[in-house]
Design a protein around this motif. Structure first.
Motif, mmCIF file in Angstrom:
data_model
loop_
_atom_site.group_PDB
_atom_site.id
_atom_site.type_symbol
_atom_site.label_atom_id
_atom_site.label_comp_id
_atom_site.label_asym_id
_atom_site.label_seq_id
_atom_site.Cartn_x
_atom_site.Cartn_y
_atom_site.Cartn_z
ATOM 1 N N GLY A 9 0.815 -1.214 0.000
ATOM 2 C CA GLY A 9 0.000 0.000 0.000
ATOM 3 C C GLY A 9 0.845 1.258 0.000
ATOM 4 O O GLY A 9 2.075 1.215 -0.108
ATOM 5 N N GLU A 10 0.172 2.402 0.158
ATOM 6 C CA GLU A 10 0.843 3.700 0.143
ATOM 7 C C GLU A 10 1.322 4.087 1.536
ATOM 8 O O GLU A 10 0.640 3.853 2.537
ATOM 9 N N VAL A 11 2.499 4.694 1.590
ATOM 10 C CA VAL A 11 3.018 5.222 2.843
ATOM 11 C C VAL A 11 2.279 6.518 3.168
ATOM 12 O O VAL A 11 1.972 7.327 2.282
ATOM 13 N N ALA A 12 1.989 6.734 4.442
ATOM 14 C CA ALA A 12 1.233 7.905 4.869
ATOM 15 C C ALA A 12 1.986 9.196 4.572
ATOM 16 O O ALA A 12 3.221 9.237 4.634
ATOM 17 N N PRO A 13 1.254 10.287 4.246
ATOM 18 C CA PRO A 13 1.892 11.576 3.943
ATOM 19 C C PRO A 13 2.834 12.052 5.046
ATOM 20 O O PRO A 13 3.881 12.634 4.761
ATOM 21 N N GLU A 14 2.489 11.817 6.319
ATOM 22 C CA GLU A 14 3.345 12.310 7.406
ATOM 23 C C GLU A 14 4.712 11.637 7.398
ATOM 24 O O GLU A 14 5.728 12.257 7.730
ATOM 25 N N LEU A 15 4.761 10.356 6.976
ATOM 26 C CA LEU A 15 6.043 9.665 6.895
ATOM 27 C C LEU A 15 6.824 10.093 5.654
ATOM 28 O O LEU A 15 8.056 10.191 5.679
ATOM 29 N N LYS A 16 6.108 10.368 4.572
ATOM 30 C CA LYS A 16 6.779 10.898 3.382
ATOM 31 C C LYS A 16 7.405 12.251 3.695
ATOM 32 O O LYS A 16 8.534 12.544 3.276
ATOM 33 N N ALA A 17 6.685 13.067 4.457
ATOM 34 C CA ALA A 17 7.209 14.386 4.824
ATOM 35 C C ALA A 17 8.425 14.249 5.737
ATOM 36 O O ALA A 17 9.407 14.991 5.599
ATOM 37 N N LEU A 18 8.377 13.307 6.661
ATOM 38 C CA LEU A 18 9.509 13.091 7.572
ATOM 39 C C LEU A 18 10.732 12.598 6.799
ATOM 40 O O LEU A 18 11.861 13.031 7.072
ATOM 41 N N ALA A 19 10.507 11.722 5.822
ATOM 42 C CA ALA A 19 11.616 11.236 4.993
ATOM 43 C C ALA A 19 12.258 12.398 4.227
ATOM 44 O O ALA A 19 13.493 12.527 4.161
ATOM 45 N N LYS A 20 11.426 13.260 3.667
ATOM 46 C CA LYS A 20 11.948 14.418 2.925
ATOM 47 C C LYS A 20 12.721 15.350 3.848
ATOM 48 O O LYS A 20 13.801 15.847 3.489
ATOM 49 N N GLU A 21 12.200 15.555 5.047
ATOM 50 C CA GLU A 21 12.855 16.428 6.027
ATOM 51 C C GLU A 21 14.242 15.886 6.394
ATOM 52 O O GLU A 21 15.182 16.658 6.616
ATOM 53 N N GLN A 22 14.377 14.565 6.431
ATOM 54 C CA GLN A 22 15.651 13.950 6.793
ATOM 55 C C GLN A 22 16.531 13.642 5.587
ATOM 56 O O GLN A 22 17.587 13.028 5.716
ATOM 57 N N GLY A 23 16.101 14.065 4.403
ATOM 58 C CA GLY A 23 16.905 13.866 3.197
ATOM 59 C C GLY A 23 16.929 12.434 2.708
ATOM 60 O O GLY A 23 17.889 12.004 2.050
#
Length: 613
Positions: free
Chosen positions: A403-417
């Protein structure tokens, strides 16, 4: 003509579902004749995921164990099978292709007939090489459908997955209902759909915990299932599997052709299992794992993980309550923490893309849920501690999430590079056998018959080194002694009990501090002198576990005098089968390493010092 259903005894999984350890090789060899005399088993699960790491943990050579344990079944004409984790081989993290290829050659040479391959993401890319490697080694390739219950995991999903595996050349299909949450009618439809596509051998594996599995066994057998996994009391039911007596009686009454059970031999096996538990294995079997629990339906955690989960829960509860005591907060009970954990697993599972809750992804989801609970209990944010292996799952490095990863985890991944992966997972893990072969030559270690020792080192590097040094056996024996004393000290004080043991392993003496109650226990490594202490800021262990300077041979350990930058990985805490990275919080120079690789540490122990620049 009556449809014949054959039985498999999942002896390895019985133990893994009950506790932390499996029997020693002498105990396994002793019980084998009685299992054979039972006369009802065509297959026995002798080894596989978890088995070999456990051998290493208590200082036993797993290659010797597998060879001796499989031999009597071969002589009796009973097939042996093992569980393997596809891309992850026999461990929690991905394995290079050359190590995976050697894996099957070694296990076939040691006497394992069937490899039951599964990927917790049901990613065909991870399973396909295992089919090729197993068949090239002369093994039967049995591929698993990891069964769970979600909006994504439908009958059509599983039948289509089976069709792809069959087209790739697998010999058999396993319906791996590892949490026992597959609904009976759904499982029957899956079985019928596979048989309609091809009359291939199907084996059903389920756990009893949530309460569905006897109905599920009957339903899959009505729809063409050929083999059923079973267990033997006192390790049947609970987080384990249905007892052979009940399954045999149910299927016989339903008109299936099944083998009879030699009851005298059954009672002998049952008696020997109890004797093994009384010896030391029962010290690691939580009583809650002996009980069916329909609370498991919602989190869907697998039975095979529940043994280690309860041990992890006990350790983390003790650590968390120490923190609460320091901060004037009321303690939690084990039930409090268990319910919080189950609720958090159910909450985060959809956000993580619905990975099937089976090793290693069940541990990842459980570990992350437990970390979230602990951090939130301490007033911190959810997602504030995510291990690198868990990030690899989220980012697709280990395979494609259903399934799809939640937006909050995608945002956290982006924040951490961090970047998401779409490539074949195997491409992310280069070959390593030559590196380990060279390291063994430098250490003077033989690669073993059929290169089995080379395989073991490459598959489980840190555990193998601890086994070779004797440190693993010393720590294990100290832990057994500690647990026995805690169990037996109903009278008298801890002051009257030994606080220090001297253990001799392979000619090397180890001084071991034994803890009672809240006192910390540590195992001293056999080093000539203590690691020097320097100046600087204390680096604290973020959680309780075992400290390691590196997690594999690809990494170079940081040494005293090395310059480090903020964010650099300077070590790991291995907890709950996951390596949690310790990162430098500022630029500086590493001035002291206060723990040796493999040492047990508690949360907030000082493990390193860094002098700020």
């Amino acid at each position: 003509m009556e449809k014949e259903v054959k039985f498999s005894l999942v002896f390895r999984d019985m133990w893994q579902s009950a506790g932390k350890y499996v029997p020693r090789v002498d105990q396994l060899v002793k019980v084998a004749p009685a299992i054979i005399k039972m006369g009802c088993f065509d297959r026995v699960e002798t080894n596989g995921g978890g088995f070999e790491q456990v051998n290493l943990l208590f200082g036993e050579n797993p290659n010797k164990a597998v060879r001796e344990w499989t031999r009597p079944f071969h002589e009796a004409g009973i097939q042996t099978h093992m569980l393997d984790r596809a891309l992850n081989g026999l461990r929690m993290s991905p394995v290079p292709a050359d190590v995976r290829r050697l894996f099957y050659k070694v296990k076939k040479a040691q006497g394992t007939d069937i490899t039951r391959t599964f990927c917790g993401l049901n990613d065909i890319r991870n399973i396909a090489p295992s089919i090729e490697y197993a068949k090239a080694a002369g093994m039967i390739s049995q591929c698993s459908l990891c069964i769970t219950y979600s909006p994504i995991h439908t009958v059509e999903y599983y039948v289509n997955l089976a069709k792809q595996l069959i087209d790739l050349g697998c010999d058999e299909i396993c319906l791996k209902d590892m949490a026992g949450i597959g609904r009976p009618v759904m499982l029957g439809k899956i079985c019928a759909g596979i048989k309609a596509y091809k009359d291939i051998t199907i084996q059903y594996h389920s756990h009893a915990g949530p309460g569905f599995n006897m109905a599920s066994i009957l339903e899959v057998c009505k729809n063409g299932c050929d083999y059923v996994d079973t267990a033997i009391a006192p390790l049947a039911w609970g987080t384990g599997h249905a007892d052979i007596l009940a399954v045999q009686a149910m299927l016989k009454d339903a008109g299936f052709k099944v083998k009879e059970v030699n009851m005298a031999a059954y009672m002998e096996v049952r008696s020997q299992i109890q004797a093994m538990m009384d010896d030391f294995l029962g010290l690691y079997c939580n009583p809650l794992n002996r009980i069916n629990n329909s609370l498991l339906i919602a989190p869907g955690l697998p039975g095979g993980m529940m043994g280690s989960l309860m041990a992890d829960l006990e350790t983390n509860l003790e650590s968390l309550n120490k923190w609460k005591s320091k901060h004037g907060q009321p303690a939690l009970t084990e039930d409090d923490l268990l319910v919080k954990l189950f609720d958090e697993v159910a909450y985060i599972w959809p956000k993580l893309g619905y990975p099937c809750l089976v090793t290693p992804f069940s541990q990842y989801v459980k570990n992350l849920a437990l970390m979230n609970v602990i951090q939130m209990e301490k007033g911190k944010e959810r997602w504030s501690m995510i291990a690198d292996d868990i990030w690899d799952m989220i980012l697709g490095k280990a395979g494609r999430l259903p399934g799809e990863v939640a937006p909050e985890l995608k945002a956290l991944a982006k924040e951490q590079g961090r970047e998401f992966f779409t490539t074949d997972p195997q491409a992310n893990y280069p070959d390593e056998l030559d590196k380990y072969r060279k390291m063994m030559a430098e250490k003077g270690w033989p690669t073993g018959q059929d290169d089995e020792e080379l395989f073991e080192y490459a598959m489980h590097p840190s555990q193998y080194e601890a086994y070779k040094s004797g440190q693993a056996k010393a720590a294990f024996e100290a832990d057994v002694e500690k647990r026995r004393n805690e169990q037996n000290c109903t009278a008298g004080s801890a002051a009257a009990q030994p606080t220090t043991l001297t253990l001799t392993v392979n000619g090397q003496s180890y001084k071991v501090d034994v803890a009672y109650g809240d006192a910390p226990a540590t195992t001293a490594a056999p080093t000539a002198a203590a690691v020097p202490t320097g100046e600087g800021e204390d680096i604290l262990a973020p959680l309780e576990g075992k400290f390691y300077r590196v997690k594999n041979a690809q990494e170079t350990p940081k040494n005293v005098g090395d310059t480090v930058a903020a964010g650099d990985v300077i070590g790991y805490i291995e907890a709950m089968k996951t390596y949690n990275a310790i990162r430098a919080e500022f630029d500086g120079v590493l001035t002291a390493i206060l723990a040796n690789s493999g040492d047990a540490v508690e949360e907030d122990d000082v493990i390193m010092k860094i002098a700020k620049k």
